[in-house]
Write an enzyme that holds these catalytic residues in place. Sequence first.
Site, PDB file in Angstrom:
ATOM      1  N   CYS A  11      55.640  35.783  41.254  1.00 41.79           N
ATOM      2  CA  CYS A  11      54.834  35.857  40.047  1.00 41.79           C
ATOM      3  C   CYS A  11      55.710  36.425  38.929  1.00 41.79           C
ATOM      4  O   CYS A  11      56.841  36.831  39.175  1.00 41.79           O
ATOM      5  CB  CYS A  11      53.599  36.729  40.252  1.00 41.79           C
ATOM      6  SG  CYS A  11      54.019  38.410  40.704  1.00 41.79           S
ATOM      7  N   CYS A  18      56.967  39.835  39.517  1.00 45.68           N
ATOM      8  CA  CYS A  18      58.066  39.897  40.474  1.00 45.68           C
ATOM      9  C   CYS A  18      59.396  39.656  39.770  1.00 45.68           C
ATOM     10  O   CYS A  18      60.354  40.396  39.978  1.00 45.68           O
ATOM     11  CB  CYS A  18      57.909  38.845  41.557  1.00 45.68           C
ATOM     12  SG  CYS A  18      56.433  39.023  42.549  1.00 45.68           S
ATOM     13  N   ASP A  39      57.983  23.332  72.662  1.00 45.20           N
ATOM     14  CA  ASP A  39      58.697  24.517  73.096  1.00 45.20           C
ATOM     15  C   ASP A  39      57.620  25.591  73.247  1.00 45.20           C
ATOM     16  O   ASP A  39      56.519  25.434  72.724  1.00 45.20           O
ATOM     17  CB  ASP A  39      59.723  24.900  72.021  1.00 45.20           C
ATOM     18  CG  ASP A  39      60.256  26.289  72.233  1.00 45.20           C
ATOM     19  OD1 ASP A  39      60.689  26.555  73.353  1.00 45.20           O
ATOM     20  OD2 ASP A  39      60.244  27.082  71.289  1.00 45.20           O
ATOM     21  N   ASP A  62      61.061  25.682  67.729  1.00 47.95           N
ATOM     22  CA  ASP A  62      61.477  26.547  66.634  1.00 47.95           C
ATOM     23  C   ASP A  62      62.856  27.175  66.801  1.00 47.95           C
ATOM     24  O   ASP A  62      63.516  27.489  65.840  1.00 47.95           O
ATOM     25  CB  ASP A  62      60.454  27.668  66.425  1.00 47.95           C
ATOM     26  CG  ASP A  62      60.548  28.716  67.515  1.00 47.95           C
ATOM     27  OD1 ASP A  62      60.801  28.318  68.664  1.00 47.95           O
ATOM     28  OD2 ASP A  62      60.404  29.898  67.222  1.00 47.95           O
ATOM     29  N   ASP A 122      66.261  25.029  70.695  1.00 54.69           N
ATOM     30  CA  ASP A 122      65.561  23.756  70.539  1.00 54.69           C
ATOM     31  C   ASP A 122      66.278  22.816  69.587  1.00 54.69           C
ATOM     32  O   ASP A 122      66.004  21.620  69.570  1.00 54.69           O
ATOM     33  CB  ASP A 122      64.152  23.982  69.971  1.00 54.69           C
ATOM     34  CG  ASP A 122      63.325  24.879  70.856  1.00 54.69           C
ATOM     35  OD1 ASP A 122      63.379  24.676  72.071  1.00 54.69           O
ATOM     36  OD2 ASP A 122      62.652  25.768  70.325  1.00 54.69           O
TER      37      ASP A 122
END
Lengths: 747, 64
Positions: A47, A50, A449, A628, A632
């Site tokens: 934002c 930020c 997985d 993930d 993998d």
Amino acid sequence: MSCCSAEIGLDISLSRTGCSADEVAIASSDLGNGLRQSVLSIPAMHCAACIGAVEAALVEVPGVERARANLSLRRVTIDWRRDRHTAPDLLGALAAIGYQADLPTAEIDGEDKVLVGLVRALAVAGFCSMNIMLLSVSVWSGADAATRQTFHAISALLALPAVFYAGAGFYRSAWQALSHRRTNMDVPISVGILLSFALSLYDTITGAPHAYFEAATSLIFVLLIGRGLDHAMRRKARSAVAALTRLIPRGASVLRADGRLDYVELAEIEAGMRLAIATGERVPTDGVVEEGRAELDAALITGESLWRSVRAGESVHAGELNLGNPFVLRATAAPADSTVAEMTRMIEAAENGRLRFRRLADRAASLYAPVVHSLAALAFVAWLLATGNLHTALTVSVAVLIITCPCALGLAVPMVQVVLARRLFERGVMATDGSAFERLREIDTVVFDKTGTLTTGTPRLANLAGIAPEALGLAAALARNSSHPVAGSIAAAAVSTDASPAFADIREEAGMGLEGRLGDDVYRLGRPEWALPAQDASATTVLAKNGEALAHFHFGEDIRRGARDLVRTLKDRGLDVVLLSGDGPEAVETVAGALGIADRRARLLPAEKVHAVKNLQASGRRVLMIGDGINDAPALRAADASMAPTSASDVGRSAADFVFLGNDLRVVTDLFDSVERAAGLIRQNFALAAFYNLASLPIALSGHVTPLIAALAMSSSSLIVVANALRLARTPGSSAATAPLAAEASA
Amino acid sequence: MTAMSVLVPLSIIMGVGGLLAFLWSLRTRQYEDLDGAAARILLDSDDDDAVDRDRRQHMSRDGG
């Protein structure tokens, strides 16, 4: 700031990748004059407040000259100077205001040169074709001969940049295809554009009534739109291999013989060196623990869900994360020979799962180009024989090329894919490769997985019911003081119990647990062998009061929301579901049993996962891999299509075709539905485009095409294809998967 | 006809002006951070221009 702090914990993999100020310094680029530039990725920045906070905090740091945040990329670029040989503590300054920053993966930096080039060409083509079109309209509505000639001359001038600058990409691609003795969609396009431009130029000079400048330039314009959309859908130029190197820190602290601690670059590390590994750091290379005791998280490397405790003399792999005490490691291999480097080679080797797929548009082009060419040649010969007039014959064959030009075909696929990608993005699925939509349709087997995919990857308190509320309250009060994942889950479990005793003198013994005082009693929460001196080690965590056990905590894995629904839905659709995990058999059995997956294999090495996927493919299956971890990544590559959650390792995410946000797996079902609908729309678009071409072909062959008819046919077919594709955005999908996502986003 | 000989070149010149403006905006990377541009209007800082100026200098040093 307040709006963003809540989301910091959302992405567990990000919060776990610690990197040091030294690493930032090594990764920075030299701008000359002692000025250096660093780019940091700040995922939690979103934002205006930020931006302001981040830039202000960074400029305050001594040595920083300039800080500029980019909100779209969630990045900040910092120019800094060394202040008395030390690099400014950029990460510390950001951490102080509550932002987790990290070094970005290098290869997504740098602008997309191809896209910028396409947009520039598009701007030029758009300008030229629109102006020519305006002039042409007045010619068509009956300008007198003198005006017509003037307008044709201006059009010729305006067409030059479009034909020679904007269209250059097509000629290059066509030439490349021809020089390799192939043909592609760009060959008829280039021939059409160049021939019609040359013929129109000739007609303008000789004062003929018709010129095709607007057809040639608007052809370029519309085709460039299709090309731009297509490019935006293509895989970004980042590879999983490059992302893998991020897992290894860019340098390490070397303990010299004289006790000095030097931070050196990775390339200088050799086997036999002694390295100091701090808490929260990743292990830079394979080695043996020499001093100290480590607790290592290998979830991203092997898929194992439990942290393993490593003592002196035991071996450690590159890429593992040190959650416990700092320890000293003796390197047994240079980083280039480590486990992670080995994985890199495996990913490179496996990178062929999607290459054998031929995109629909390419298949259409291989049919289309020969047909169009032979038709145009046929028309040329026939008219030459019938009339004996070279100019008439050439005009007719150019008209055939223009009218059959695949404008609508060029838009048919990318337009639908762009709308589909946008729609899926709103549902939290990001597509990294447009052709993945086509590949997904052929899938008949889904491979999962376990750790991090079917489960959330964070530990969950399994025996919550068996723990007395007071004990849980005490444990939670202690646990809130630690960032250890186990402590986090104890604290999370106790949210409802409001007893919150105020401990004094809380301290954390890294790798062991937490200690706190309540009155005269000393409480300890952590490993049994530490909290209860009398007892030997076991895998659970205990809460002890003065060395006496109050409660035992057992942890299990949290199955991802929607996983059960997803497995059931996939089975209902006739897809086979397989579970391939690197974790131990008991953990795999528990999860597979709970989800009803019959075909499951445990303790697979990355190479064995690839092997399993290849075996399925060899038996004629089309495999979607959902995973993930780094273990993998090779299998994600080898599969026909792949998906990863955003919590995945960076490698997993870049190896996958789709990345989904949030914790709900039901989005996968939604993805299947959307892709099916999109495929229907693509078929319709092809049919529409083909129908237009077929309908206007007789007019072209009979020599009745005027520039007006050509322009009408071309633009109307393109518009209809675009409008048809946009229908996808309007249809409501199954809202089941979106509701929790929306709730999560607004939370 | 005289009107046309003035208006047609004029319209084309204006069109070229628009095209050049677009190409310039592309070159100075004004589309680089669209979300940031939307948010920055809310920031109450005066040095924003200064930041941009030195950014452009920096870019021209890079050669583009």
